[in-house]
Every structure is written in C-alpha cells, then in structure tokens.
Design a protein around this motif. Structure first.
Motif, short mmCIF file in Angstrom:
data_model
loop_
_atom_site.label_atom_id
_atom_site.label_comp_id
_atom_site.label_asym_id
_atom_site.label_seq_id
_atom_site.Cartn_x
_atom_site.Cartn_y
_atom_site.Cartn_z
N ASN A 182 0.79 -1.23 0.00
CA ASN A 182 0.00 0.00 0.00
C ASN A 182 0.82 1.29 0.00
O ASN A 182 0.30 2.34 -0.35
CB ASN A 182 -0.92 0.03 1.22
CG ASN A 182 -2.05 -0.96 1.10
OD1 ASN A 182 -2.74 -0.99 0.11
ND2 ASN A 182 -2.21 -1.79 2.12
N LEU A 183 2.07 1.22 0.41
CA LEU A 183 2.88 2.41 0.56
C LEU A 183 3.96 2.48 -0.51
O LEU A 183 4.48 1.45 -0.95
CB LEU A 183 3.54 2.44 1.94
CG LEU A 183 2.62 2.34 3.16
CD1 LEU A 183 3.42 2.20 4.43
CD2 LEU A 183 1.70 3.54 3.23
N ALA A 184 4.35 3.71 -0.89
CA ALA A 184 5.41 3.88 -1.88
C ALA A 184 6.71 3.25 -1.41
O ALA A 184 7.43 2.63 -2.19
CB ALA A 184 5.60 5.37 -2.17
N SER A 185 7.00 3.35 -0.12
CA SER A 185 8.23 2.75 0.42
C SER A 185 8.19 1.23 0.31
O SER A 185 9.21 0.59 0.02
CB SER A 185 8.44 3.18 1.87
OG SER A 185 7.33 2.81 2.67
N GLU A 186 7.01 0.64 0.54
CA GLU A 186 6.87 -0.82 0.39
C GLU A 186 7.06 -1.22 -1.07
O GLU A 186 7.72 -2.22 -1.35
CB GLU A 186 5.48 -1.27 0.86
CG GLU A 186 5.24 -1.11 2.34
CD GLU A 186 3.80 -1.37 2.74
OE1 GLU A 186 3.56 -1.63 3.94
OE2 GLU A 186 2.88 -1.33 1.88
#
Length: 194
Positions: A182-186
């Motif tokens: 769900n996250l850009a970092s992920e």
C-alpha cells in the motif's frame, strides 16, 4: 444443496484512490506489465469472464481490458464487488485486490479447488491479520445479498461480512502471497525482489 454450481467470473479491484501509495496501484509494474493486467491474465484460466473494477473516471486506461464501473458510491472495496454482482448476480466472483504482487497461480488453484459453492464465500485465513482475507476470495451469489445487507446497516467492510457469515476457510500454500503493498516505500522494497 445447490443443483448447479454458479459460473465463476473474475474481478480485479482497481478502483481505489491509492492515497497511501500516491499513485494508481493497478498501474504499478512488478511483472513486466501493469499489475491490473498481470492479475487479469492470471485469472483467465480460472474464470469464464474477467473484468477490471474501476471508477468511471478511471475507465480509460492503457490496458484496454474489460471493465465494470462502480455502480454504488462510498463502499470501499465492497463497491467493486457489489457492482460486479449488479452486472451478473447469478455468477460467483473470484475477487483480487490489485495490490497483491506476490500472488501466484498455485495459490489461485488452491482457492478454486477448495471452493465450496454451498457457502457464502471461500476465503484464505490470513495469519498476518488473524481474519479471513476478503480480497483474494470467491464470493458466491449469496454474498451479494449479505454485502448489500451489511452496507444498508452502515458496514462497508467485506471482511466483516466474511467474519459474520458461513464461509469456507482455506490455508494458502504460502501466506506471504496474501501480502498487499500500500505504501510507496513498500513498493520500492518489493520491486527489488522482482
């Protein structure tokens, strides 16, 4: 006991706002094509027809895949599932969220082979949440009535429907495949793995 097993159609949920990711999660590329196209192609061997679930403003996307536009408002992922049932209420729907890059055909095969059409749905137990996973699930036609009923009561969470219904629970061959991104970092971490 049902006399005929409802046909199975596929639905890739790609109509979310992707707020936490900051860009369309269905358009991310993990496997050489957009994630929505990758999952669409993965569903084809299991389903009579496969569709991409999206909002009307997302209808035009470069993949040119068949779509089902959201026909109800403000129900989160239930919006896409309800809209699919509105189009084909007598079909069962194999529903996939577009943010599951680790999912493989082996897990889909396990889901389809473990399907119990006598239940509301067939879902994997997700050990990361401790609950059934509603967005890698086969929803039978009876699920349409329950999703609608829960929505009328103010509950738009498909997981709540599963928790409070008679469902078939399966264990995925590899629980990691149920992980969503769900996250850009992920996303940045995951693409290094591919």
């Amino acid at each position: 006991m049902i006399s005929t097993i409802p046909e199975l159609n596929g639905l890739v949920l790609s109509g979310g706002k992707s707020t936490r990711m900051g860009r369309d999660k269905g358009a991310l590329i993990y496997h050489g094509v957009t994630q929505r196209k990758h999952l669409y192609q993965m569903l084809l061997p299991y389903c009579k027809e496969v569709y991409i679930s999206c909002k009307s403003e997302q209808r035009e996307h470069p993949d040119e895949l068949p779509v089902i536009e959201d026909a109800v408002e403000g129900a989160g992922p239930a919006t896409g599932i309800l809209s699919a049932f509105m189009k084909k209420p007598h079909s069962a729907w194999l529903v996939l969220a577009c943010d599951v890059p680790f999912l493989t055909p082996a897990t889909l095969t396990c889901l389809v082979e473990g399907r119990n059409p006598e239940k509301v749905a067939t879902a994997f137990f997700n050990p990361a949440t401790g609950f059934p996973e509603p967005l890698i699930t086969i929803w039978e036609p009876a699920g349409y009535l329950l999703l609608s009923e829960f929505r009328r009561k103010g509950y738009n969470c498909p997981r709540k429907v599963l928790i409070n219904s008679d469902i078939q629970i399966l264990h995925a061959p590899d629980a990691k495949e149920l992980q969503n991104v769900n996250l850009a970092s992920e996303y940045e971490e995951v693409i290094k793995l591919f």
